[in-house]
Design a protein around this motif. Structure first.
Motif, PDB file in Angstrom:
ATOM      1  N   ASN A  29       0.838  -1.204   0.000  1.00  0.00           N
ATOM      2  CA  ASN A  29       0.000   0.000   0.000  1.00  0.00           C
ATOM      3  C   ASN A  29       0.872   1.252   0.000  1.00  0.00           C
ATOM      4  OD1 ASN A  29      -2.281  -1.592   0.054  1.00  0.00           O
ATOM      5  ND2 ASN A  29      -3.166  -0.612   1.858  1.00  0.00           N
ATOM      6  N   ASN A  30       0.304   2.340  -0.499  1.00  0.00           N
ATOM      7  CA  ASN A  30       1.076   3.577  -0.581  1.00  0.00           C
ATOM      8  C   ASN A  30       1.199   4.293   0.761  1.00  0.00           C
ATOM      9  OD1 ASN A  30      -1.461   4.764  -0.246  1.00  0.00           O
ATOM     10  ND2 ASN A  30      -1.662   5.346  -2.395  1.00  0.00           N
ATOM     11  N   ASP A  31       0.605   3.726   1.825  1.00  0.00           N
ATOM     12  CA  ASP A  31       0.707   4.309   3.164  1.00  0.00           C
ATOM     13  C   ASP A  31       1.436   3.368   4.119  1.00  0.00           C
ATOM     14  OD1 ASP A  31      -1.277   2.399   3.305  1.00  0.00           O
ATOM     15  OD2 ASP A  31      -2.685   3.634   4.455  1.00  0.00           O
ATOM     16  N   VAL A  32       2.458   2.689   3.599  1.00  0.00           N
ATOM     17  CA  VAL A  32       3.258   1.761   4.397  1.00  0.00           C
ATOM     18  C   VAL A  32       4.712   2.201   4.409  1.00  0.00           C
ATOM     19  CG1 VAL A  32       4.119  -0.609   4.581  1.00  0.00           C
ATOM     20  CG2 VAL A  32       1.725  -0.202   3.989  1.00  0.00           C
ATOM     21  N   ALA A  33       5.284   2.317   5.606  1.00  0.00           N
ATOM     22  CA  ALA A  33       6.716   2.549   5.772  1.00  0.00           C
ATOM     23  C   ALA A  33       7.362   1.217   6.140  1.00  0.00           C
ATOM     24  CB  ALA A  33       6.974   3.580   6.863  1.00  0.00           C
ATOM     25  N   VAL A  34       8.622   1.048   5.772  1.00  0.00           N
ATOM     26  CA  VAL A  34       9.289  -0.239   5.975  1.00  0.00           C
ATOM     27  C   VAL A  34      10.626  -0.037   6.686  1.00  0.00           C
ATOM     28  CG1 VAL A  34       8.212  -1.128   3.877  1.00  0.00           C
ATOM     29  CG2 VAL A  34      10.524  -0.199   3.753  1.00  0.00           C
ATOM     30  N   LEU A  72      -0.245   2.913   7.944  1.00  0.00           N
ATOM     31  CA  LEU A  72      -1.129   3.975   8.434  1.00  0.00           C
ATOM     32  C   LEU A  72      -2.570   3.493   8.456  1.00  0.00           C
ATOM     33  CD1 LEU A  72      -1.561   6.920   9.319  1.00  0.00           C
ATOM     34  CD2 LEU A  72      -1.748   7.513   6.891  1.00  0.00           C
ATOM     35  N   GLY A  73      -3.076   3.055   7.303  1.00  0.00           N
ATOM     36  CA  GLY A  73      -4.401   2.442   7.224  1.00  0.00           C
ATOM     37  C   GLY A  73      -5.545   3.434   7.292  1.00  0.00           C
TER      38      GLY A  73
END
Length: 348
Positions: free
Chosen positions: A87-92, A221-222
């Motif tokens: 997803n475009n709202d995920v940090a890794v 984030l979700g």
């Protein structure tokens, strides 16, 4: 070493890309690529990515195909043997791919892997969408290690052992490319929600496995595309859950599993009505109406899946518990409380 193709679907989400893409681009791993699946964005996000991250390949489509359609259409651009839908709202974390790589190497039957998913805003907690991997109860209600309905657990290391799971969250799901293509990708009839559970259930029915990898950690984030409890989200959840059960449940359990689940949906709808939540009642009613309206399509897909199905039972990761009963009436809020001496970890 596997080559990962990280596919990020985005539609007019420049703010998310600006906040989260930099962490993905800083990944420490020698063999990966990033593909932006652009669902006809008009907010300048493509131009920003081209300037800031020229190494990112951009696949631009003629309209917004949503999560399922955007990901499916991006796969032909992928050069890796492992697809990683993010997803475009995920940090890794920088080393997040190494654990996934090692997990795929453990067993050729492992077709898909989900990392540990923590909350971006409150990283001490598991995140709603995937937590430490997903399961289904015997009536098809999804839940996770670390998240049951709206109850989120604190990450205290209690789920730091790798394990088989029924489904991995579509917010961060790695899958062998050949398996994804053989399965026909995400079912675009789902549009939004539960398409990844449907895909993972199909994987299990083909005699393959889905695995949880705690050594790989991401932060989600979700809630961006559809807020929790919105009528639209309720509609997709109820409609798609019925489709998923009908498509994938074993022939031996479908005749009783589906009617009970259907009745539980009706009880939930009237509970919404009697508590004054008219919009939720309408959403559930419309979900049931549309399930039957397009039932023939679902039945056709079930018939096709039965032809290739390798297991006659339901997966071991479909637990023989009644989640509604345990959560609301017995007050069991944590995954480890569900798997107790009464239920064990048996399945149907």
């Amino acid at each position: 070493m596997h080559r990962f193709s990280i596919i990020i679907v985005s539609w007019n989400a420049l703010h998310h890309l600006q906040e989260f893409l930099p962490s993905v681009a800083k990944t420490h791993y020698d063999n990966y690529e990033i593909i932006l699946a652009n669902n006809a964005s008009s907010d300048g996000s493509v131009e920003w990515v081209e300037r800031q991250f020229p190494e990112v390949e951009i696949a631009t489509f003629d309209k917004n195909y949503g999560y399922c359609g955007g990901n499916n259409r991006a796969v032909p651009y992928a050069n890796g043997d492992i697809l990683l839908f993010l997803n475009n709202d995920v940090a890794v974390e920088q080393d997040w791919l190494q654990g996934l790589n090692d997990t795929f190497d453990e067993d050729k039957k492992i077709a898909a892997v989900q990392p540990k998913m923590l909350s971006y805003e409150n990283p001490e907690y598991f995140e709603y969408a995937g937590a430490a991997g997903g399961y289904l109860d015997k009536y098809g209600y999804p839940f996770c290690k670390g998240r049951i309905f709206d109850t989120l657990e604190t990450d205290l290391g209690q789920y730091d052992s790798p394990s088989d799971i029924l489904w991995g969250s579509g917010a961060a799901l790695a899958i062998r490319k050949e398996v994804f293509e053989e399965m026909g990708g995400f079912d675009e009839d789902f549009e939004f929600h539960m398409e990844e559970i449907d895909l993972c259930w199909r994987i299990w029915n083909e005699g393959l496995k889905v695995r949880y990898c705690p050594k790989s950690v991401v932060y989600h984030l979700g809630g961006g595309s559809m807020p929790m409890g919105s009528p639209r989200k309720v509609y997709y959840n109820y409609r798609n859950n019925l489709r998923m059960i009908w498509k994938n449940a074993s022939s031996g359990t479908l005749p009783y599993r589906f009617p009970i689940r259907y009745k539980l949906d009706i009880i939930a709808a009237f509970r919404s009505l009697f508590t004054g939540n008219i919009e939720e009642f309408k959403a559930i009613a419309r979900a049931h109406k549309d399930f039957w309206k397009y039932f023939h399509r679902t039945q056709q897909k079930r018939n096709k899946l039965l032809e290739s199905r390798k297991i006659s039972t339901n997966p071991e990761t479909m637990l023989s518990i009644n989640l509604i009963w345990d959560y609301f009436l017995r007050g069991k809020r944590h995954f480890n409380e569900l798997i107790d001496e009464t239920h064990g970890n048996s399945h149907i």
